[in-house]
Design an enzyme around this catalytic site. Structure first.
Site: not given
Length: 307
Positions: A63, A65, A67, A269
């Protein structure tokens, strides 16, 4: 095959932990590696391994984002500067092409290799004679995918005891039979490969999930996986917070692995609130529901043995 974590921190790096990226060393006969996500600083982490950017074959983004993608323009640029000329496939959600083309246009970056960007939907996103990759949508604040990497079945074992009983001399004939070729003996007999080779051996299955809260598609994608990589942003005492931010707790990651019948779980994560010495607590939480769990450690190879 080996899995290497180049970053295990959520949101931002902390001392001793980088943001998200995973490298998958492919079988030796392929001679390449694949990556999943590319947070800021990923190429610095690669410098601490034996991976060579010129051998990067495919890169999958879960995805968009920051990070998970802010290291991408720099890494792809460095691949060009280091002499990479082979094509590179980049897979990810809608918007990935705009992100890359804008970054390159504004920075004046030019690559010396073909970059093939594939904006994916659910389903099979890649297949060749050795591997297939399936993507499924997860449950996160923005579109987030998980990837199921499935190795093709391998030829069964050659029944050498049976061949010896049949008087088939060892050597080149064994190699031909193993490769699926029928052979003729000097006495006129024909030995059929299908009669002396066992059933095909299942290939390995690795599942790498993007950010997600618990959802049915994560379980389905991870069904029977040899290795599942699942986020564990929070401990379960922060389950409400995890739900608010569409993340998972360590316990929820373990429950997904258990429900999917996975063989092994690596959690990653981790929120920046958890320092390296805190990860054993998250690991213990997950093991209470799924004993075959480890908290991923950066720059340590995790072998994926043959079935």
């Amino acid at each position: 095959m080996e899995l290497w974590f180049l970053g295990t921190s959520a949101g931002m790096p902390i001392s001793g932990r980088n943001v998200t990226s995973v490298a998958l060393r492919m079988p030796q006969n392929r001679g390449t590696f694949w990556m999943f996500d590319c947070g800021e600083g990923t190429q610095h982490q690669l410098l601490r391994t034996s991976f060579k950017l010129s051998r990067l074959e495919k890169l999958f983004i879960t995805h968009l984002h920051g990070d998970h993608v802010f290291g991408l323009p720099g890494l792809l640029s460095s691949r060009s500067s280091l002499g990479g000329t082979e094509p590179l496939d980049l897979h990810g959600p809608q918007g990935l092409r705009e992100f890359m083309e804008t970054s390159f246009r504004i920075s004046g970056t030019h690559l010396n290799y073909p970059l093939q960007i594939h904006e994916i939907v659910e389903g099979k996103v890649f297949e060749d004679e050795a591997f297939s990759v399936e993507a499924a949508k997860l449950d996160h604040r923005i579109e987030s995918f998980g990837y199921r990497i499935a190795e093709s079945p391998r030829a069964g074992a050659l029944n050498t005891a049976l061949l010896a009983d049949m008087g088939v001399p060892s050597g080149p004939l064994y190699g031909k039979l193993k490769s699926g070729e029928d052979v003729s003996l000097e006495d006129g007999r024909i030995i059929r490969s299908s009669d002396v080779i066992g059933n095909p051996l299942p290939g390995r299955v690795i599942v790498v999930l993007g950010d997600t809260k618990p959802c049915a598609s994560a379980i389905q994608l991870a069904r029977g996986a040899d290795l599942l990589v699942h986020e564990a942003t929070f401990s379960h005492d922060l389950a409400i917070k995890a739900d608010d931010y569409t993340h998972s707790t360590a316990l929820q990651a373990a429950e997904t692995a258990q429900a999917a019948g996975a063989k092994r779980l690596l959690i990653t994560h981790f929120s920046s609130r958890y320092k390296p010495e805190d990860l054993s607590g998250l690991e213990a939480e997950a093991r209470s529901a799924f004993p075959y769990t480890d908290a991923a450690i950066e720059l340590r190879p995790y072998e994926i043995p043959l079935n």
